[in-house]
Design an enzyme around this catalytic site. Structure first.
Site, PDB file in Angstrom:
ATOM      1  N   ILE A  15      39.820  50.059  25.614  1.00 18.46           N
ATOM      2  CA  ILE A  15      38.702  51.049  25.028  1.00 18.46           C
ATOM      3  C   ILE A  15      39.016  52.444  25.237  1.00 18.46           C
ATOM      4  O   ILE A  15      39.077  53.347  24.360  1.00 18.46           O
ATOM      5  CB  ILE A  15      37.113  50.972  25.547  1.00 18.46           C
ATOM      6  CG1 ILE A  15      36.939  49.577  24.905  1.00 18.46           C
ATOM      7  CG2 ILE A  15      36.212  51.806  24.791  1.00 18.46           C
ATOM      8  CD1 ILE A  15      35.624  48.810  25.613  1.00 18.46           C
ATOM      9  N   ILE A  56      39.937  54.556  41.866  1.00 14.44           N
ATOM     10  CA  ILE A  56      38.637  55.352  42.220  1.00 14.44           C
ATOM     11  C   ILE A  56      38.465  54.624  43.906  1.00 14.44           C
ATOM     12  O   ILE A  56      38.057  55.079  44.732  1.00 14.44           O
ATOM     13  CB  ILE A  56      37.497  55.380  41.411  1.00 14.44           C
ATOM     14  CG1 ILE A  56      36.924  53.960  41.238  1.00 14.44           C
ATOM     15  CG2 ILE A  56      37.814  56.114  40.355  1.00 14.44           C
ATOM     16  CD1 ILE A  56      35.572  54.235  40.487  1.00 14.44           C
ATOM     17  N   TYR A  86      35.981  37.128  36.611  1.00 13.33           N
ATOM     18  CA  TYR A  86      34.562  36.926  37.144  1.00 13.33           C
ATOM     19  C   TYR A  86      34.559  35.458  37.741  1.00 13.33           C
ATOM     20  O   TYR A  86      33.977  35.368  38.989  1.00 13.33           O
ATOM     21  CB  TYR A  86      33.292  36.895  36.191  1.00 13.33           C
ATOM     22  CG  TYR A  86      33.253  37.794  34.847  1.00 13.33           C
ATOM     23  CD1 TYR A  86      34.193  39.079  35.187  1.00 13.33           C
ATOM     24  CD2 TYR A  86      32.948  37.398  33.724  1.00 13.33           C
ATOM     25  CE1 TYR A  86      34.471  39.914  34.299  1.00 13.33           C
ATOM     26  CE2 TYR A  86      33.083  38.250  32.691  1.00 13.33           C
ATOM     27  CZ  TYR A  86      33.556  39.449  32.762  1.00 13.33           C
ATOM     28  OH  TYR A  86      33.615  40.111  31.832  1.00 13.33           O
ATOM     29  N   THR A 120      27.748  46.096  29.206  1.00  9.59           N
ATOM     30  CA  THR A 120      28.325  45.030  28.464  1.00  9.59           C
ATOM     31  C   THR A 120      27.138  44.402  27.772  1.00  9.59           C
ATOM     32  O   THR A 120      26.106  44.270  28.399  1.00  9.59           O
ATOM     33  CB  THR A 120      29.012  43.919  29.705  1.00  9.59           C
ATOM     34  OG1 THR A 120      29.118  42.959  29.055  1.00  9.59           O
ATOM     35  CG2 THR A 120      28.021  43.797  30.622  1.00  9.59           C
ATOM     36  N   GLU A 122      26.965  41.446  27.920  1.00  8.60           N
ATOM     37  CA  GLU A 122      26.978  39.960  28.660  1.00  8.60           C
ATOM     38  C   GLU A 122      25.526  40.206  29.509  1.00  8.60           C
ATOM     39  O   GLU A 122      25.030  39.353  29.954  1.00  8.60           O
ATOM     40  CB  GLU A 122      27.978  39.882  29.708  1.00  8.60           C
ATOM     41  CG  GLU A 122      28.048  38.511  30.289  1.00  8.60           C
ATOM     42  CD  GLU A 122      29.603  38.084  30.319  1.00  8.60           C
ATOM     43  OE1 GLU A 122      29.813  37.668  31.267  1.00  8.60           O
ATOM     44  OE2 GLU A 122      30.208  37.921  29.328  1.00  8.60           O
ATOM     45  N   ARG A 153      30.022  33.015  37.085  1.00  8.12           N
ATOM     46  CA  ARG A 153      30.411  33.736  35.982  1.00  8.12           C
ATOM     47  C   ARG A 153      29.470  34.926  35.998  1.00  8.12           C
ATOM     48  O   ARG A 153      29.628  36.063  35.405  1.00  8.12           O
ATOM     49  CB  ARG A 153      30.469  32.924  34.721  1.00  8.12           C
ATOM     50  CG  ARG A 153      30.819  33.970  33.432  1.00  8.12           C
ATOM     51  CD  ARG A 153      29.903  33.491  32.352  1.00  8.12           C
ATOM     52  NE  ARG A 153      30.364  34.674  31.344  1.00  8.12           N
ATOM     53  CZ  ARG A 153      31.092  34.415  30.163  1.00  8.12           C
ATOM     54  NH1 ARG A 153      31.861  33.435  30.038  1.00  8.12           N
ATOM     55  NH2 ARG A 153      31.242  35.394  29.420  1.00  8.12           N
ATOM     56  N   TYR A 156      29.188  39.110  37.224  1.00  6.18           N
ATOM     57  CA  TYR A 156      29.565  40.303  36.466  1.00  6.18           C
ATOM     58  C   TYR A 156      28.421  40.787  35.511  1.00  6.18           C
ATOM     59  O   TYR A 156      27.878  42.120  35.826  1.00  6.18           O
ATOM     60  CB  TYR A 156      30.718  39.934  35.436  1.00  6.18           C
ATOM     61  CG  TYR A 156      30.881  41.054  34.490  1.00  6.18           C
ATOM     62  CD1 TYR A 156      31.656  42.189  34.847  1.00  6.18           C
ATOM     63  CD2 TYR A 156      30.500  40.792  33.011  1.00  6.18           C
ATOM     64  CE1 TYR A 156      32.091  42.990  33.571  1.00  6.18           C
ATOM     65  CE2 TYR A 156      30.963  41.669  32.131  1.00  6.18           C
ATOM     66  CZ  TYR A 156      31.623  42.748  32.529  1.00  6.18           C
ATOM     67  OH  TYR A 156      31.830  43.863  31.622  1.00  6.18           O
ATOM     68  N   ASN A 185      32.103  42.687  21.886  1.00  9.32           N
ATOM     69  CA  ASN A 185      33.418  42.282  21.613  1.00  9.32           C
ATOM     70  C   ASN A 185      34.225  43.015  20.756  1.00  9.32           C
ATOM     71  O   ASN A 185      34.475  42.669  19.635  1.00  9.32           O
ATOM     72  CB  ASN A 185      33.414  40.885  21.276  1.00  9.32           C
ATOM     73  CG  ASN A 185      32.909  39.922  22.282  1.00  9.32           C
ATOM     74  OD1 ASN A 185      31.731  39.656  22.372  1.00  9.32           O
ATOM     75  ND2 ASN A 185      33.411  38.993  22.852  1.00  9.32           N
ATOM     76  N   ARG A 309      25.719  36.041  20.657  1.00 10.08           N
ATOM     77  CA  ARG A 309      25.410  37.528  20.699  1.00 10.08           C
ATOM     78  C   ARG A 309      25.440  38.102  19.424  1.00 10.08           C
ATOM     79  O   ARG A 309      26.723  38.722  18.797  1.00 10.08           O
ATOM     80  CB  ARG A 309      26.375  38.218  21.566  1.00 10.08           C
ATOM     81  CG  ARG A 309      26.515  37.853  23.154  1.00 10.08           C
ATOM     82  CD  ARG A 309      27.499  38.655  23.772  1.00 10.08           C
ATOM     83  NE  ARG A 309      28.102  38.105  24.964  1.00 10.08           N
ATOM     84  CZ  ARG A 309      29.251  38.289  25.666  1.00 10.08           C
ATOM     85  NH1 ARG A 309      29.809  39.084  24.831  1.00 10.08           N
ATOM     86  NH2 ARG A 309      29.621  37.855  26.630  1.00 10.08           N
TER      87      ARG A 309
HETATM   88  N1  UDP Z   1      37.607  31.403  24.256  1.00  4.13           N
HETATM   89  C1  UDP Z   1      38.380  30.323  23.754  1.00  4.13           C
HETATM   90  N2  UDP Z   1      39.660  30.192  24.004  1.00  4.13           N
HETATM   91  C2  UDP Z   1      40.534  31.381  24.528  1.00  4.13           C
HETATM   92  C3  UDP Z   1      39.572  32.286  25.074  1.00  4.13           C
HETATM   93  C4  UDP Z   1      38.369  32.436  25.066  1.00  4.13           C
HETATM   94  O1  UDP Z   1      37.556  29.599  23.169  1.00  4.13           O
HETATM   95  O2  UDP Z   1      41.717  31.325  24.642  1.00  4.13           O
HETATM   96  C5  UDP Z   1      36.174  31.549  24.136  1.00  4.13           C
HETATM   97  C6  UDP Z   1      35.349  31.919  25.361  1.00  4.13           C
HETATM   98  O3  UDP Z   1      35.106  30.635  25.991  1.00  4.13           O
HETATM   99  C7  UDP Z   1      34.124  32.497  24.639  1.00  4.13           C
HETATM  100  C8  UDP Z   1      34.674  33.209  23.672  1.00  4.13           C
HETATM  101  O4  UDP Z   1      35.943  32.812  23.269  1.00  4.13           O
HETATM  102  O5  UDP Z   1      33.111  31.542  24.326  1.00  4.13           O
HETATM  103  C9  UDP Z   1      34.897  34.763  24.055  1.00  4.13           C
HETATM  104  O6  UDP Z   1      35.629  34.781  25.113  1.00  4.13           O
HETATM  105  P1  UDP Z   1      36.295  36.316  25.642  1.00  4.13           P
HETATM  106  O7  UDP Z   1      36.966  35.902  26.962  1.00  4.13           O
HETATM  107  O8  UDP Z   1      36.809  36.921  24.614  1.00  4.13           O
HETATM  108  O9  UDP Z   1      35.072  37.165  26.159  1.00  4.13           O
HETATM  109  P2  UDP Z   1      33.364  36.960  26.185  1.00  4.13           P
HETATM  110  O10 UDP Z   1      33.013  37.168  24.946  1.00  4.13           O
HETATM  111  O11 UDP Z   1      33.078  35.612  26.723  1.00  4.13           O
HETATM  112  O12 UDP Z   1      33.011  38.113  27.542  1.00  4.13           O
END
Ligand code: UDP
Length: 351
Positions: A15, A56, A86, A120, A122, A153, A156, A185, A309
């Site tokens: 980013i 940092i 995570y 995030t 998240e 998980r 984070y 995302n 999301r």
């Molecule tokens: N995912 C997947 N295959 C991959 C990597 C990720 O199906 O090779 C899925 C992961 O389980 C999640 C979504 O894609 O449901 C988005 O994952 P990402 O790691 O991009 O980041 P997040 O949005 O979870 O932070």
């Protein structure tokens, strides 16, 4: 405004590097702090970038505080932001994403410097499980619900949530001027890293699928690919950041989602769409198989996912921001960069 000096902590990451390029175009003077300059190396040296190679965590002589003190605005983008991290190193995730970032927040308080803190999407946690078709995550109304402790998980999101709450508290008690950004995302050029072999790492989903397409290994759908995300083109995301930077009154002491609600898709459909776009873009047009894999096998013990999301983005659209890229256009733009690079490298190796 454009004469302001902006400090970008983490300004050479995915980013950060896009933001650095945009703010340069807008005429800003930048101090960019990062562990390495790789993603902005082509810009350096530059008479409006003071680049500092610094972790940092190793700052023993108050360099960070001095940078904050001489800046008008601080963007804090420093974080481990990949689900595999995570699961693999939860303590280090908290150390960097909470302890170290809190020091930076305190530096902003001490020096009276405006802070734009990256958090995030998240932090909304498992609320997606309750999210109906017409329901979106709203910054000031949605609840934040994490899974059990043994599913680490969530460490984070918990660290980021506490950081947000500390930023908010410093606003109340110490007058800190702040904005918190919750990214949904973002995808684009230079995201994470590519893996030539399937076991060579676990980048986030776009880079993971892109690697599979280029290097011809299966695209793995975690738990069948039913989980859903709203993807945002990095260029639309960066435009939103400029609105926030240049709207200090509108966005002061606000949490702001950045995302593209119309780009919501399941991971299953995302994989098929990427294959489709790849067939159009690449000269060989051959695509790998799509396979499903259990989450705990793919990421390790302690993994749990967010089902859904979708961001509410009225804080941005009310100010005039609109995303320009739909999902297919986002993929076409981002994927063409990788396909071109790969085909150039392959042609060079055959010469
Ligand atoms: N995912 C997947 N295959 C991959 C990597 C990720 O199906 O090779 C899925 C992961 O389980 C999640 C979504 O894609 O449901 C988005 O994952 P990402 O790691 O991009 O980041 P997040 O949005 O979870 O932070």
């Amino acid at each position: 405004m454009a004469m302001d000096r902006v400090a970008l902590f983490g300004g050479a990451g995915f980013i950060g590097s896009h933001l650095t390029r945009r703010l340069l175009d807008e005429g800003y003077f930048l101090t960019v702090i990062d562990v390495d300059a790789e993603k902005i190396a082509d810009l350096l040296p530059h008479d409006r970038i003071d680049f500092r190679e610094l972790d940092i965590r190793d700052d023993n002589d108050d360099t960070v505080e001095r940078i904050v003190e001489t800046s008008d605005v601080v963007f804090d983008l420093i974080a481990y932001a990949n689900p595999k991290q995570y699961v693999d190193m939860p303590l280090e995730v908290v150390h960097l994403n909470y302890d170290q970032n809190l020091r930076l927040v305190e530096n902003c308080v001490e020096t009276d410097t405006r802070l734009i803190q990256f958090s995030t999407s998240e932090v909304y946690g498992k609320m997606g499980h309750r999210q109906g078709d017409d329901k979106v995550f709203s910054e000031d109304d949605s609840d934040l619900i994490m899974g059990p402790v043994e599913n680490h998980r969530w460490i984070y999101a918990t660290a980021k949530q506490l950081l947000e709450r500390m930023v908010h508290a410093h606003g109340i008690e110490n007058g800190l001027d702040w904005t918190v950004i919750r990214p949904f995302n973002f995808i684009g050029r230079e995201m994470d890293y590519l893996i030539e072999e399937p076991d060579a790492g676990t980048p986030r989903v776009f880079a993971s699928f892109m690697s599979a397409l280029l290097y011809d290994h299966p695209m793995y759908l975690v738990d069948g690919g039913e989980n859903r995300r709203s993807f945002t083109h990095i260029s639309d995301a960066v435009s939103a950041m400029v609105y926030i930077l240049e709207g200090p009154e509108r966005y002061n002491r606000e949490v702001v989602n950045i995302g593209t609600p119309g780009n919501e898709t399941s991971m299953h459909d995302f994989a098929y769409l990427m294959r489709d776009v790849y067939e159009d873009l690449s000269s060989d047009g051959e695509v790998p198989p799509i396979e499903t894999v259990p989450g705990e096998e793919f990421y390790g013990e302690g993994y749990e996912d967010c089902e859904r999301r979708i961001p509410e983005v009225t804080k941005l659209t009310d100010a005039g921001w609109e995303p320009q890229y739909d999902l297919r256009e986002t993929l076409e733009e981002a994927m063409s960069y990788y396909v071109d690079m790969y085909e150039r490298e392959r042609a060079a190796s055959l010469d």
